[in-house]
Write a protein that holds these residues in place. Structure first.
Motif, PDB file in Angstrom:
ATOM      1  N   PHE A  43      63.605  36.437  61.950  1.00  0.00           N
ATOM      2  CA  PHE A  43      62.733  36.957  63.001  1.00  0.00           C
ATOM      3  C   PHE A  43      63.310  36.732  64.396  1.00  0.00           C
ATOM      4  O   PHE A  43      63.028  37.505  65.320  1.00  0.00           O
ATOM      5  N   ARG A  44      64.120  35.694  64.559  1.00  0.00           N
ATOM      6  CA  ARG A  44      64.675  35.393  65.885  1.00  0.00           C
ATOM      7  C   ARG A  44      65.492  36.560  66.442  1.00  0.00           C
ATOM      8  O   ARG A  44      65.517  36.798  67.651  1.00  0.00           O
ATOM      9  N   TYR A  45      66.173  37.295  65.558  1.00  0.00           N
ATOM     10  CA  TYR A  45      66.938  38.458  66.008  1.00  0.00           C
ATOM     11  C   TYR A  45      66.069  39.434  66.788  1.00  0.00           C
ATOM     12  O   TYR A  45      66.505  40.027  67.787  1.00  0.00           O
ATOM     13  N   PHE A  46      64.830  39.618  66.332  1.00  0.00           N
ATOM     14  CA  PHE A  46      63.985  40.662  66.907  1.00  0.00           C
ATOM     15  C   PHE A  46      63.475  40.272  68.286  1.00  0.00           C
ATOM     16  O   PHE A  46      63.136  41.153  69.083  1.00  0.00           O
ATOM     17  N   ASP A  47      63.436  38.970  68.577  1.00  0.00           N
ATOM     18  CA  ASP A  47      63.082  38.556  69.930  1.00  0.00           C
ATOM     19  C   ASP A  47      64.082  39.136  70.933  1.00  0.00           C
ATOM     20  O   ASP A  47      63.703  39.529  72.045  1.00  0.00           O
ATOM     21  N   THR A  48      65.350  39.186  70.545  1.00  0.00           N
ATOM     22  CA  THR A  48      66.379  39.766  71.412  1.00  0.00           C
ATOM     23  C   THR A  48      66.379  41.288  71.344  1.00  0.00           C
ATOM     24  O   THR A  48      66.443  41.965  72.383  1.00  0.00           O
ATOM     25  N   PHE A  49      66.281  41.847  70.144  1.00  0.00           N
ATOM     26  CA  PHE A  49      66.265  43.313  70.024  1.00  0.00           C
ATOM     27  C   PHE A  49      65.172  43.924  70.889  1.00  0.00           C
ATOM     28  O   PHE A  49      65.377  44.970  71.529  1.00  0.00           O
ATOM     29  N   GLU A  50      63.998  43.290  70.897  1.00  0.00           N
ATOM     30  CA  GLU A  50      62.847  43.876  71.586  1.00  0.00           C
ATOM     31  C   GLU A  50      62.952  43.792  73.104  1.00  0.00           C
ATOM     32  O   GLU A  50      62.128  44.379  73.813  1.00  0.00           O
ATOM     33  N   ARG A  51      63.983  43.117  73.603  1.00  0.00           N
ATOM     34  CA  ARG A  51      64.241  43.152  75.046  1.00  0.00           C
ATOM     35  C   ARG A  51      64.821  44.499  75.474  1.00  0.00           C
ATOM     36  O   ARG A  51      64.818  44.830  76.664  1.00  0.00           O
ATOM     37  N   PHE A  52      65.292  45.279  74.495  1.00  0.00           N
ATOM     38  CA  PHE A  52      66.024  46.502  74.818  1.00  0.00           C
ATOM     39  C   PHE A  52      65.389  47.766  74.243  1.00  0.00           C
ATOM     40  O   PHE A  52      65.921  48.857  74.396  1.00  0.00           O
ATOM     41  N   GLY A  53      64.255  47.615  73.597  1.00  0.00           N
ATOM     42  CA  GLY A  53      63.589  48.798  73.078  1.00  0.00           C
ATOM     43  C   GLY A  53      62.411  48.435  72.197  1.00  0.00           C
ATOM     44  O   GLY A  53      62.255  47.284  71.786  1.00  0.00           O
ATOM     45  N   THR A  54      61.577  49.403  71.911  1.00  0.00           N
ATOM     46  CA  THR A  54      60.445  49.238  71.000  1.00  0.00           C
ATOM     47  C   THR A  54      60.792  49.979  69.721  1.00  0.00           C
ATOM     48  O   THR A  54      60.876  51.204  69.707  1.00  0.00           O
ATOM     49  N   PHE A  55      61.011  49.252  68.651  1.00  0.00           N
ATOM     50  CA  PHE A  55      61.551  49.845  67.437  1.00  0.00           C
ATOM     51  C   PHE A  55      60.543  49.943  66.294  1.00  0.00           C
ATOM     52  O   PHE A  55      60.851  50.512  65.252  1.00  0.00           O
ATOM     53  N   GLY A  56      59.354  49.394  66.458  1.00  0.00           N
ATOM     54  CA  GLY A  56      58.300  49.573  65.470  1.00  0.00           C
ATOM     55  C   GLY A  56      58.507  48.836  64.153  1.00  0.00           C
ATOM     56  O   GLY A  56      57.930  49.214  63.137  1.00  0.00           O
ATOM     57  N   PHE A  57      59.303  47.788  64.160  1.00  0.00           N
ATOM     58  CA  PHE A  57      59.573  47.068  62.924  1.00  0.00           C
ATOM     59  C   PHE A  57      58.312  46.484  62.286  1.00  0.00           C
ATOM     60  O   PHE A  57      58.196  46.424  61.073  1.00  0.00           O
ATOM     61  N   PHE A  58      57.371  46.055  63.122  1.00  0.00           N
ATOM     62  CA  PHE A  58      56.220  45.299  62.614  1.00  0.00           C
ATOM     63  C   PHE A  58      54.898  46.024  62.853  1.00  0.00           C
ATOM     64  O   PHE A  58      53.843  45.406  62.772  1.00  0.00           O
ATOM     65  N   ASP A  59      54.958  47.316  63.131  1.00  0.00           N
ATOM     66  CA  ASP A  59      53.743  48.048  63.482  1.00  0.00           C
ATOM     67  C   ASP A  59      52.697  48.038  62.371  1.00  0.00           C
ATOM     68  O   ASP A  59      51.498  48.016  62.653  1.00  0.00           O
ATOM     69  N   GLU A  60      53.140  48.060  61.132  1.00  0.00           N
ATOM     70  CA  GLU A  60      52.216  48.177  59.997  1.00  0.00           C
ATOM     71  C   GLU A  60      52.131  46.894  59.183  1.00  0.00           C
ATOM     72  O   GLU A  60      51.695  46.927  58.038  1.00  0.00           O
ATOM     73  N   THR A  61      52.532  45.774  59.780  1.00  0.00           N
ATOM     74  CA  THR A  61      52.597  44.523  58.994  1.00  0.00           C
ATOM     75  C   THR A  61      51.936  43.378  59.762  1.00  0.00           C
ATOM     76  O   THR A  61      52.614  42.492  60.288  1.00  0.00           O
ATOM     77  N   PRO A  62      50.608  43.334  59.816  1.00  0.00           N
ATOM     78  CA  PRO A  62      49.929  42.298  60.608  1.00  0.00           C
ATOM     79  C   PRO A  62      50.171  40.880  60.101  1.00  0.00           C
ATOM     80  O   PRO A  62      50.279  39.948  60.913  1.00  0.00           O
ATOM     81  N   LYS A  63      50.265  40.698  58.792  1.00  0.00           N
ATOM     82  CA  LYS A  63      50.522  39.344  58.283  1.00  0.00           C
ATOM     83  C   LYS A  63      51.935  38.886  58.628  1.00  0.00           C
ATOM     84  O   LYS A  63      52.147  37.717  58.997  1.00  0.00           O
TER      85      LYS A  63
END
Length: 231
Positions: free
Chosen positions: A165-185
């Motif tokens: 998950f740590r990777y996505f903290d950095t990825f999300e600084r540069f765009g909104t990619f929707g990785f977790f849009d449908e996964t609330p848990k």
């Protein structure tokens, strides 16, 4: 399992790389178990001879127990389970097998992440993005996030997914990619893991900047997004 019978008092040195998610797994496990260790970082682009001698695959992490090197993160984790207190695997054999399987699932996501940040064009980038989102949708059907992967006890599966998950903290600084849009848990689990001290302290404070510099140098589609964001 009789951990005390297997216990070793040998000093531990974890040979590491600053960005390696597999190193982070080992650091988290050692920290959760309260085992003292020394960390020694190496430059994988210029591997010293001593490192080549102890790492047959040329990869990190390597756990040096006294003078004996153990390579591969999964093997290191199992060694720590057999020799250190505070077990992170379930006691039940079937539950342990299930956790080991989801650890492998986490490794598959790491491979997908590599494909994502190395994708050379928009089409392959989107294909990798969709593949990762699909992985998290599958994970959503299994994770309990109450608060950890399988309930109220932190496990090796949690140690594996903290670095994922740590990777996505950095990825999300540069765009909104929707990785977790449908996964609330999965989102809730990710947030809880990010606040765990063992997960936070598995990397240096400079990690986000170091990862960003690494990503910028890939010559990939994501590299272009990072450059555009900085412009």
């Amino acid at each position: 399992m009789t951990q005390s019978a297997q216990k070793t008092e040998e000093p531990l040195t974890l040979v590491s790389h600053t960005l390696c998610p597999y190193v982070q797994r080992a650091v988290i496990a050692l920290t959760e178990k309260g085992v003292p260790f020394e960390r020694k970082d190496v430059d994988l682009s210029n591997k010293p001879d001593w490192f080549k001698e102890i790492s047959p695959l040329g990869k990190t992490p390597v756990l040096v127990v006294g003078t004996h090197p153990i390579f591969e993160s999964a093997v290191i984790a199992e060694y720590l389970e057999e020799t250190a207190p505070n077990p992170l695997h379930p006691q039940d054999a079937l539950a342990r097998a299930d956790h080991r399987a989801w650890i492998e699932f986490g490794s598959a996501i790491l491979n997908d992440i590599s494909g994502f940040y190395n994708a050379k064009d928009a089409e392959s980038f989107e294909a990798k993005r969709a593949q990762i989102a699909q992985r998290f949708s599958r994970l959503e059907t299994r994770v309990k996030a109450a608060p950890w992967f399988d309930g109220d006890k932190f496990s090796l599966v949690d140690a594996v997914f903290g670095p994922v998950f740590r990777y996505f903290d950095t990825f999300e600084r540069f765009g909104t990619f929707g990785f977790f849009d449908e996964t609330p848990k999965v989102r809730r689990w990710r947030e809880t893991l990010s606040a765990r001290p063992s997960v936070q302290n598995a990397v240096s404070p400079a990690y986000p900047e170091l990862l960003t510099e690494f990503l910028k140098k890939r010559g990939s589609y994501l590299s272009g997004l990072i450059e555009a964001k900085a412009a």
